[in-house]
Design a protein around this motif. Structure first.
Motif, PDB file in Angstrom:
ATOM      1  N   VAL A 129      32.758  45.209  27.111  1.00  0.00           N
ATOM      2  CA  VAL A 129      33.486  45.135  28.380  1.00  0.00           C
ATOM      3  C   VAL A 129      34.953  45.437  28.114  1.00  0.00           C
ATOM      4  O   VAL A 129      35.474  45.186  27.019  1.00  0.00           O
ATOM      5  N   THR A 130      35.626  45.962  29.132  1.00  0.00           N
ATOM      6  CA  THR A 130      37.041  46.305  29.016  1.00  0.00           C
ATOM      7  C   THR A 130      37.875  45.232  29.702  1.00  0.00           C
ATOM      8  O   THR A 130      37.691  44.954  30.889  1.00  0.00           O
ATOM      9  N   LEU A 131      38.789  44.635  28.960  1.00  0.00           N
ATOM     10  CA  LEU A 131      39.666  43.607  29.492  1.00  0.00           C
ATOM     11  C   LEU A 131      40.988  44.241  29.936  1.00  0.00           C
ATOM     12  O   LEU A 131      41.509  45.123  29.254  1.00  0.00           O
ATOM     13  N   PRO A 132      41.561  43.770  31.061  1.00  0.00           N
ATOM     14  CA  PRO A 132      42.746  44.422  31.634  1.00  0.00           C
ATOM     15  C   PRO A 132      44.052  43.999  30.970  1.00  0.00           C
ATOM     16  O   PRO A 132      44.980  43.490  31.611  1.00  0.00           O
ATOM     17  N   THR A 133      44.167  44.198  29.659  1.00  0.00           N
ATOM     18  CA  THR A 133      45.373  43.796  28.943  1.00  0.00           C
ATOM     19  C   THR A 133      46.420  44.899  29.005  1.00  0.00           C
ATOM     20  O   THR A 133      46.137  46.045  29.350  1.00  0.00           O
ATOM     21  N   GLU A 136      47.742  48.347  26.627  1.00  0.00           N
ATOM     22  CA  GLU A 136      46.467  49.067  26.607  1.00  0.00           C
ATOM     23  C   GLU A 136      45.337  48.083  26.854  1.00  0.00           C
ATOM     24  O   GLU A 136      45.448  46.897  26.526  1.00  0.00           O
ATOM     25  N   PRO A 137      44.222  48.548  27.418  1.00  0.00           N
ATOM     26  CA  PRO A 137      43.073  47.653  27.599  1.00  0.00           C
ATOM     27  C   PRO A 137      42.473  47.244  26.262  1.00  0.00           C
ATOM     28  O   PRO A 137      42.694  47.894  25.237  1.00  0.00           O
ATOM     29  N   VAL A 211      41.298  36.498  15.513  1.00  0.00           N
ATOM     30  CA  VAL A 211      42.029  36.220  16.743  1.00  0.00           C
ATOM     31  C   VAL A 211      41.388  35.001  17.393  1.00  0.00           C
ATOM     32  O   VAL A 211      40.232  34.680  17.140  1.00  0.00           O
ATOM     33  N   GLU A 212      42.168  34.322  18.231  1.00  0.00           N
ATOM     34  CA  GLU A 212      41.684  33.116  18.902  1.00  0.00           C
ATOM     35  C   GLU A 212      41.499  33.361  20.390  1.00  0.00           C
ATOM     36  O   GLU A 212      41.849  34.416  20.908  1.00  0.00           O
ATOM     37  N   GLY A 213      40.960  32.350  21.070  1.00  0.00           N
ATOM     38  CA  GLY A 213      40.688  32.496  22.494  1.00  0.00           C
ATOM     39  C   GLY A 213      41.911  32.838  23.318  1.00  0.00           C
ATOM     40  O   GLY A 213      41.819  33.598  24.284  1.00  0.00           O
ATOM     41  N   LEU A 216      42.795  36.686  23.901  1.00  0.00           N
ATOM     42  CA  LEU A 216      41.894  37.600  24.592  1.00  0.00           C
ATOM     43  C   LEU A 216      42.626  38.537  25.549  1.00  0.00           C
ATOM     44  O   LEU A 216      42.261  39.708  25.685  1.00  0.00           O
ATOM     45  N   LEU A 217      43.646  38.046  26.228  1.00  0.00           N
ATOM     46  CA  LEU A 217      44.333  38.850  27.244  1.00  0.00           C
ATOM     47  C   LEU A 217      45.761  39.204  26.852  1.00  0.00           C
ATOM     48  O   LEU A 217      46.560  39.614  27.697  1.00  0.00           O
ATOM     49  N   THR A 218      46.080  39.099  25.571  1.00  0.00           N
ATOM     50  CA  THR A 218      47.448  39.402  25.141  1.00  0.00           C
ATOM     51  C   THR A 218      47.618  40.831  24.642  1.00  0.00           C
ATOM     52  O   THR A 218      48.744  41.284  24.443  1.00  0.00           O
ATOM     53  N   GLY A 219      46.508  41.543  24.410  1.00  0.00           N
ATOM     54  CA  GLY A 219      46.616  42.893  23.868  1.00  0.00           C
ATOM     55  C   GLY A 219      46.979  42.921  22.395  1.00  0.00           C
ATOM     56  O   GLY A 219      47.474  43.931  21.892  1.00  0.00           O
ATOM     57  N   LYS A 220      46.724  41.828  21.684  1.00  0.00           N
ATOM     58  CA  LYS A 220      47.068  41.737  20.262  1.00  0.00           C
ATOM     59  C   LYS A 220      46.307  42.762  19.436  1.00  0.00           C
ATOM     60  O   LYS A 220      46.828  43.322  18.468  1.00  0.00           O
ATOM     61  N   VAL A 221      45.038  42.993  19.800  1.00  0.00           N
ATOM     62  CA  VAL A 221      44.221  44.008  19.142  1.00  0.00           C
ATOM     63  C   VAL A 221      43.552  44.856  20.219  1.00  0.00           C
ATOM     64  O   VAL A 221      43.572  44.512  21.397  1.00  0.00           O
ATOM     65  N   ASN A 222      42.936  45.958  19.806  1.00  0.00           N
ATOM     66  CA  ASN A 222      42.261  46.848  20.755  1.00  0.00           C
ATOM     67  C   ASN A 222      40.784  46.520  20.920  1.00  0.00           C
ATOM     68  O   ASN A 222      40.198  46.828  21.959  1.00  0.00           O
ATOM     69  N   VAL A 223      40.179  45.917  19.901  1.00  0.00           N
ATOM     70  CA  VAL A 223      38.755  45.571  19.921  1.00  0.00           C
ATOM     71  C   VAL A 223      38.603  44.142  19.413  1.00  0.00           C
ATOM     72  O   VAL A 223      39.121  43.801  18.347  1.00  0.00           O
ATOM     73  N   ILE A 224      37.905  43.315  20.183  1.00  0.00           N
ATOM     74  CA  ILE A 224      37.627  41.935  19.774  1.00  0.00           C
ATOM     75  C   ILE A 224      36.125  41.779  19.597  1.00  0.00           C
ATOM     76  O   ILE A 224      35.345  42.076  20.505  1.00  0.00           O
ATOM     77  N   VAL A 225      35.721  41.308  18.427  1.00  0.00           N
ATOM     78  CA  VAL A 225      34.307  41.226  18.061  1.00  0.00           C
ATOM     79  C   VAL A 225      33.866  39.771  18.018  1.00  0.00           C
ATOM     80  O   VAL A 225      34.556  38.910  17.467  1.00  0.00           O
TER      81      VAL A 225
END
Length: 339
Positions: A129-133, A136-137, A211-213, A216-225
């Protein structure tokens, strides 16, 4: 191009089938230039097309069986000629470029795995899913396809997500993070700690660590697994939080005359925020790791969301997301024995 296969839309899946599904197909065809074929029971589909004056614009492929929204993975065995199964068969046969369904997620995942099969070496598929960060998403996966995972699966999810970010979002070097309970390397359970070790040594991945919960919406990374259980809970928690926040914001800006005046002055910014947080803008989730493109729309999707899902599916198929995933997995496979 005129000879490009159409998107196969499961017209019987979803809370508002077939009318909103058909309306979405008409919108995608007329406004977005996406070729669509509707799969399902011909009579109600034809009647819905007639309401839009579109009986000659969009073809119908018969599938008499349907899968209910309350049915799970076993429905794919009980109904081998369901609309989503026929849609997958069209893709496997080369008569459609992708599948779009707003039906039961468990049934779509199970049917996709049975009909399209996993790509070579894929242990389990994942829902992205794409998060609106900003700026960049962010791609989050898995969002519900595989609840119980092994560390090697999380590494594959990282490859799937990176390929999706490259292909769909135009990110040349996506940064990957592993969702767990702390940023330190040793934080997490046995699965995430071992996955961290593997991700850190996987060539071709720009692994940024844990990364932590709250990331999720900070745009710290491009892909969260993460695994499908955690990812689905996280996604629904975010959706609920966004709905609550927007409802509170609407109440706050209408509570007094000065607040309403301020809202008028900021209406442009408020509209942009609402559009960015609107899930219908993103076209749904994508089931990655199969020999075909599958987009899963929300069960409550209306016409606009279905049109966006069809456009997303057509775009992913045209950009070769399945081939890009295959390339990534083939390059990484020699470095992990279980692949």
């Amino acid at each position: 191009m005129p000879d490009t296969p159409p998107v196969a839309l499961d017209a019987m899946g979803g809370d508002h089938a077939p009318h909103e599904l058909v309306a979405g197909a008409v919108h995608a065809t007329r406004e977005l230039g996406v070729r669509v074929v509707l799969v399902g029971q011909p009579r109600p589909i034809y009647e819905a097309l007639a309401a839009h004056g579109a009986t000659d614009e969009i073809p119908i492929v018969r599938a008499e069986q349907t899968v209910g929204m309350d049915e799970g993975a076993l429905a794919t065995l009980r109904r081998p000629r369901s609309s989503v199964a026929v849609a997958c068969h069209l893709v496997r046969r080369g008569d459609a470029a992708a599948v779009v369904s707003a039906g039961s997620t468990a049934a779509v995942v199970a049917t996709g795995r049975l009909r399209l099969r996993g790509q070579p070496g894929v242990l389990r598929p994942a829902i992205a899913v794409t998060l609106p960060t900003l700026p960049e998403p962010t791609v989050l996966l898995d969002a519900g396809a595989t609840a119980d995972v092994k560390p090697e699966m999380l590494v594959q999810f990282a490859q799937l997500g990176a390929a999706y970010a490259e292909t769909a979002l135009g990110m040349p070097h996506p940064r990957v993070g592993l969702l767990t309970i702390g940023s330190e390397t040793e934080k997490g359970n046995k699965v995430t700690r071992r996955a961290h070790e593997l991700l850190a040594t996987t060539p071709g991945l720009d692994f940024a660590g844990n990364v932590e919960g709250h990331d999720l919406l900070t745009g710290k990374v491009n892909v969260i697994v993460t695994d499908g259980f955690t990812g689905n809970v996280a996604l629904k928690t975010m959706e609920g939080s966004v709905r609550y926040t927007l409802a509170e914001l609407r109440e706050a800006i209408s509570a007094s005359r000065p607040a309403r005046l301020g809202a008028v002055l900021q209406r442009g910014a408020l509209r942009r925020l609402a559009r960015r947080l609107d899930p219908e803008q993103y076209g749904g989730a994508v089931l990655l790791g199969l020999n075909g493109t599958v987009v899963i729309a929300h069960g409550a999707s209306k016409a606009r969301a279905i049109a966006a899902a069809c456009a997303l599916a057509a775009s992913l198929a045209a950009r070769g997301v399945v081939a890009r995933i295959g390339e990534r997995l083939a390059a990484a496979r020699p470095h992990h024995r279980l692949w």
